[in-house]
Design a protein around this motif. Structure first.
Motif, PDB file in Angstrom:
ATOM      1  N   SER B  19     -13.647  -5.470  -0.269  1.00  0.00           N
ATOM      2  CA  SER B  19     -12.315  -5.037  -0.692  1.00  0.00           C
ATOM      3  C   SER B  19     -12.168  -3.534  -0.508  1.00  0.00           C
ATOM      4  O   SER B  19     -12.992  -2.767  -1.005  1.00  0.00           O
ATOM      5  CB  SER B  19     -12.078  -5.392  -2.165  1.00  0.00           C
ATOM      6  OG  SER B  19     -12.111  -6.781  -2.370  1.00  0.00           O
ATOM      7  N   LEU B  20     -11.137  -3.142   0.217  1.00  0.00           N
ATOM      8  CA  LEU B  20     -10.852  -1.728   0.454  1.00  0.00           C
ATOM      9  C   LEU B  20      -9.384  -1.446   0.180  1.00  0.00           C
ATOM     10  O   LEU B  20      -8.528  -2.313   0.363  1.00  0.00           O
ATOM     11  CB  LEU B  20     -11.169  -1.338   1.895  1.00  0.00           C
ATOM     12  CG  LEU B  20     -12.624  -1.444   2.350  1.00  0.00           C
ATOM     13  CD1 LEU B  20     -12.730  -1.166   3.848  1.00  0.00           C
ATOM     14  CD2 LEU B  20     -13.509  -0.486   1.578  1.00  0.00           C
ATOM     15  N   THR B  21      -9.116  -0.213  -0.228  1.00  0.00           N
ATOM     16  CA  THR B  21      -7.748   0.239  -0.460  1.00  0.00           C
ATOM     17  C   THR B  21      -7.502   1.512   0.313  1.00  0.00           C
ATOM     18  O   THR B  21      -8.409   2.354   0.449  1.00  0.00           O
ATOM     19  CB  THR B  21      -7.504   0.475  -1.955  1.00  0.00           C
ATOM     20  OG1 THR B  21      -7.611  -0.777  -2.642  1.00  0.00           O
ATOM     21  CG2 THR B  21      -6.125   1.066  -2.217  1.00  0.00           C
ATOM     22  N   TYR B  35       4.045   0.470  10.286  1.00  0.00           N
ATOM     23  CA  TYR B  35       3.160  -0.613   9.898  1.00  0.00           C
ATOM     24  C   TYR B  35       1.844   0.040   9.515  1.00  0.00           C
ATOM     25  O   TYR B  35       1.526   1.145   9.968  1.00  0.00           O
ATOM     26  CB  TYR B  35       2.987  -1.608  11.049  1.00  0.00           C
ATOM     27  CG  TYR B  35       4.250  -2.370  11.349  1.00  0.00           C
ATOM     28  CD1 TYR B  35       5.339  -1.744  11.972  1.00  0.00           C
ATOM     29  CD2 TYR B  35       4.399  -3.697  10.983  1.00  0.00           C
ATOM     30  CE1 TYR B  35       6.514  -2.426  12.224  1.00  0.00           C
ATOM     31  CE2 TYR B  35       5.571  -4.392  11.238  1.00  0.00           C
ATOM     32  CZ  TYR B  35       6.625  -3.750  11.856  1.00  0.00           C
ATOM     33  OH  TYR B  35       7.787  -4.421  12.095  1.00  0.00           O
ATOM     34  N   TRP B  36       1.089  -0.612   8.689  1.00  0.00           N
ATOM     35  CA  TRP B  36      -0.112  -0.008   8.129  1.00  0.00           C
ATOM     36  C   TRP B  36      -1.314  -0.846   8.542  1.00  0.00           C
ATOM     37  O   TRP B  36      -1.470  -1.988   8.136  1.00  0.00           O
ATOM     38  CB  TRP B  36       0.033   0.132   6.620  1.00  0.00           C
ATOM     39  CG  TRP B  36       1.260   0.937   6.299  1.00  0.00           C
ATOM     40  CD1 TRP B  36       2.514   0.459   6.046  1.00  0.00           C
ATOM     41  CD2 TRP B  36       1.364   2.363   6.292  1.00  0.00           C
ATOM     42  NE1 TRP B  36       3.387   1.502   5.868  1.00  0.00           N
ATOM     43  CE2 TRP B  36       2.717   2.695   6.007  1.00  0.00           C
ATOM     44  CE3 TRP B  36       0.457   3.406   6.479  1.00  0.00           C
ATOM     45  CZ2 TRP B  36       3.176   4.008   5.914  1.00  0.00           C
ATOM     46  CZ3 TRP B  36       0.915   4.720   6.369  1.00  0.00           C
ATOM     47  CH2 TRP B  36       2.255   5.010   6.096  1.00  0.00           C
ATOM     48  N   LEU B  69      -9.353 -13.079   6.149  1.00  0.00           N
ATOM     49  CA  LEU B  69      -8.686 -11.801   5.904  1.00  0.00           C
ATOM     50  C   LEU B  69      -7.428 -11.947   5.062  1.00  0.00           C
ATOM     51  O   LEU B  69      -6.642 -12.888   5.259  1.00  0.00           O
ATOM     52  CB  LEU B  69      -8.334 -11.171   7.261  1.00  0.00           C
ATOM     53  CG  LEU B  69      -7.670  -9.804   7.266  1.00  0.00           C
ATOM     54  CD1 LEU B  69      -8.596  -8.753   6.663  1.00  0.00           C
ATOM     55  CD2 LEU B  69      -7.272  -9.427   8.690  1.00  0.00           C
ATOM     56  N   THR B  70      -7.235 -11.015   4.145  1.00  0.00           N
ATOM     57  CA  THR B  70      -5.975 -10.903   3.413  1.00  0.00           C
ATOM     58  C   THR B  70      -5.599  -9.429   3.312  1.00  0.00           C
ATOM     59  O   THR B  70      -6.410  -8.615   2.864  1.00  0.00           O
ATOM     60  CB  THR B  70      -6.089 -11.475   1.990  1.00  0.00           C
ATOM     61  OG1 THR B  70      -6.500 -12.841   2.047  1.00  0.00           O
ATOM     62  CG2 THR B  70      -4.739 -11.387   1.274  1.00  0.00           C
ATOM     63  N   LEU B  71      -4.392  -9.100   3.764  1.00  0.00           N
ATOM     64  CA  LEU B  71      -3.857  -7.754   3.597  1.00  0.00           C
ATOM     65  C   LEU B  71      -2.723  -7.801   2.586  1.00  0.00           C
ATOM     66  O   LEU B  71      -1.952  -8.773   2.545  1.00  0.00           O
ATOM     67  CB  LEU B  71      -3.329  -7.200   4.923  1.00  0.00           C
ATOM     68  CG  LEU B  71      -4.327  -7.090   6.083  1.00  0.00           C
ATOM     69  CD1 LEU B  71      -3.653  -6.426   7.285  1.00  0.00           C
ATOM     70  CD2 LEU B  71      -5.567  -6.326   5.682  1.00  0.00           C
ATOM     71  N   SER B  72      -2.616  -6.753   1.789  1.00  0.00           N
ATOM     72  CA  SER B  72      -1.557  -6.682   0.786  1.00  0.00           C
ATOM     73  C   SER B  72      -1.065  -5.251   0.674  1.00  0.00           C
ATOM     74  O   SER B  72      -1.731  -4.311   1.129  1.00  0.00           O
ATOM     75  CB  SER B  72      -2.063  -7.194  -0.559  1.00  0.00           C
ATOM     76  OG  SER B  72      -3.161  -6.424  -1.000  1.00  0.00           O
ATOM     77  N   ASN B  78       1.935   3.234  -3.545  1.00  0.00           N
ATOM     78  CA  ASN B  78       1.830   3.776  -2.179  1.00  0.00           C
ATOM     79  C   ASN B  78       0.463   3.457  -1.576  1.00  0.00           C
ATOM     80  O   ASN B  78      -0.200   4.327  -0.980  1.00  0.00           O
ATOM     81  CB  ASN B  78       2.092   5.288  -2.159  1.00  0.00           C
ATOM     82  CG  ASN B  78       3.153   5.686  -1.141  1.00  0.00           C
ATOM     83  OD1 ASN B  78       4.053   4.916  -0.820  1.00  0.00           O
ATOM     84  ND2 ASN B  78       3.049   6.899  -0.631  1.00  0.00           N
ATOM     85  N   GLN B  79       0.046   2.215  -1.737  1.00  0.00           N
ATOM     86  CA  GLN B  79      -1.258   1.786  -1.271  1.00  0.00           C
ATOM     87  C   GLN B  79      -1.147   0.460  -0.512  1.00  0.00           C
ATOM     88  O   GLN B  79      -0.240  -0.339  -0.754  1.00  0.00           O
ATOM     89  CB  GLN B  79      -2.219   1.559  -2.450  1.00  0.00           C
ATOM     90  CG  GLN B  79      -2.581   2.793  -3.230  1.00  0.00           C
ATOM     91  CD  GLN B  79      -3.478   2.478  -4.422  1.00  0.00           C
ATOM     92  OE1 GLN B  79      -3.437   1.374  -4.977  1.00  0.00           O
ATOM     93  NE2 GLN B  79      -4.286   3.440  -4.837  1.00  0.00           N
ATOM     94  N   PHE B  80      -2.093   0.251   0.380  1.00  0.00           N
ATOM     95  CA  PHE B  80      -2.260  -1.064   0.975  1.00  0.00           C
ATOM     96  C   PHE B  80      -3.747  -1.392   0.967  1.00  0.00           C
ATOM     97  O   PHE B  80      -4.593  -0.490   0.914  1.00  0.00           O
ATOM     98  CB  PHE B  80      -1.628  -1.174   2.366  1.00  0.00           C
ATOM     99  CG  PHE B  80      -2.164  -0.233   3.426  1.00  0.00           C
ATOM    100  CD1 PHE B  80      -1.799   1.102   3.441  1.00  0.00           C
ATOM    101  CD2 PHE B  80      -2.987  -0.708   4.431  1.00  0.00           C
ATOM    102  CE1 PHE B  80      -2.255   1.952   4.424  1.00  0.00           C
ATOM    103  CE2 PHE B  80      -3.449   0.134   5.425  1.00  0.00           C
ATOM    104  CZ  PHE B  80      -3.086   1.473   5.428  1.00  0.00           C
ATOM    105  N   SER B  81      -4.039  -2.690   1.010  1.00  0.00           N
ATOM    106  CA  SER B  81      -5.410  -3.125   0.762  1.00  0.00           C
ATOM    107  C   SER B  81      -5.853  -4.193   1.747  1.00  0.00           C
ATOM    108  O   SER B  81      -5.032  -4.894   2.347  1.00  0.00           O
ATOM    109  CB  SER B  81      -5.549  -3.659  -0.668  1.00  0.00           C
ATOM    110  OG  SER B  81      -5.269  -2.645  -1.612  1.00  0.00           O
ATOM    111  N   LEU B  82      -7.166  -4.314   1.848  1.00  0.00           N
ATOM    112  CA  LEU B  82      -7.817  -5.302   2.721  1.00  0.00           C
ATOM    113  C   LEU B  82      -8.829  -6.076   1.907  1.00  0.00           C
ATOM    114  O   LEU B  82      -9.560  -5.479   1.097  1.00  0.00           O
ATOM    115  CB  LEU B  82      -8.509  -4.561   3.872  1.00  0.00           C
ATOM    116  CG  LEU B  82      -9.475  -5.297   4.802  1.00  0.00           C
ATOM    117  CD1 LEU B  82      -9.513  -4.578   6.157  1.00  0.00           C
ATOM    118  CD2 LEU B  82     -10.879  -5.366   4.245  1.00  0.00           C
TER     119      LEU B  82
END
Lengths: 108, 127
Positions: B19-21, B35-36, B69-72, B78-82
């Motif tokens: 898990s990463l942010t 896009y991120w 994989l799940t991206l959110s 102001n964050q996105f995660s993996l």
């Protein structure tokens, strides 16, 4: 997926040399091609987008050309800070985006 | 000036979930033009694009990772995660987040380029 192949994989050159790196796509990608520079331990940096447009702040000694399947990145006069690895990347149509394997430029 | 910063554990055990942010500063994640993306680079190897997410929640995953994989996105932070599940040693890499700028004419395919990158975070999968 679209395969990207760079040549050469490594290159030795001297300060002041003019150098060219080639990137070939496995199918036509028009001008949907970007170039990045990566120094050891650092993130890639965008140099060229849409095959030939210079990213803001990038020195004018860098230039890109090509369309379809064959592209080149040219450095007109190598500077000491240009020794790095260069990556091409396609963004044609829909993802996944793919990168070339990289070209490592070393000091002769 | 927009900056991106990855965060998360540097060591993950095999079969667990990575898990990463990525925190975006100096600009809003909610711009429609961006896009991120996540990209990774195994030791001594080339770059692999993992996937991207738009602030609207729209995603595109690399088919090679799609099943794990799940991206959110969290616009309030102001964050996105993996999240990458069932990891193995092959998932050991430096993971980068990047801003993927989309532009062009709506009648044609948009151009995308990753114009801002985080510094990267090293993730090792090992017991």
């Amino acid at each position: 997926d679209i395969q990207m192949t760079q040549s050469p994989s490594s290159l030795s050159a001297s300060v002041g040399d003019r150098v060219t790196i080639t990137c070939r796509a496995s199918q036509s990608i028009s001008t949907y091609l970007n170039w990045y520079q990566q120094k050891p331990g650092k993130a890639p940096k965008l140099l060229i987008y849409a095959a030939s447009s210079l990213q803001s702040g990038v020195p004018s000694r860098f230039s890109g050309s090509g369309s379809g399947t064959d592209f080149t990145l040219t450095i007109s006069s190598l500077q000491p800070e240009d020794f790095a690895t260069y990556h091409c990347q396609q963004s044609y149509s829909t993802p996944p985006w793919t990168f070339g394997q990289g070209t490592k430029m070393e000091i002769k | 000036q927009v900056q991106l910063q990855e965060s998360g554990p540097g060591l993950v055990k095999p079969s667990q979930t990575l898990s990463l942010t990525c925190t975006v500063s100096g600009g809003s994640i909610s711009s429609g033009d961006y896009y991120w993306s996540w990209i990774r680079q195994p030791p001594g190897k080339g770059l692999e694009w993992i996937g991207y997410i738009h602030y609207s929640g729209s995603t595109y995953y690399n088919p090679s990772l799609k099943s794990r994989l799940t991206l959110s996105v969290d616009t309030s932070k102001n964050q996105f995660s993996l999240k990458l599940s069932s990891v193995t040693a092959a998932d050991t890499a430096v993971y980068y987040c990047a801003r993927d700028f989309a532009w062009g004419h709506p009648d044609y395919s948009y151009y995308y380029q990753m114009d801002v990158w985080g510094k990267g975070t090293t993730v090792t999968v090992s017991s």
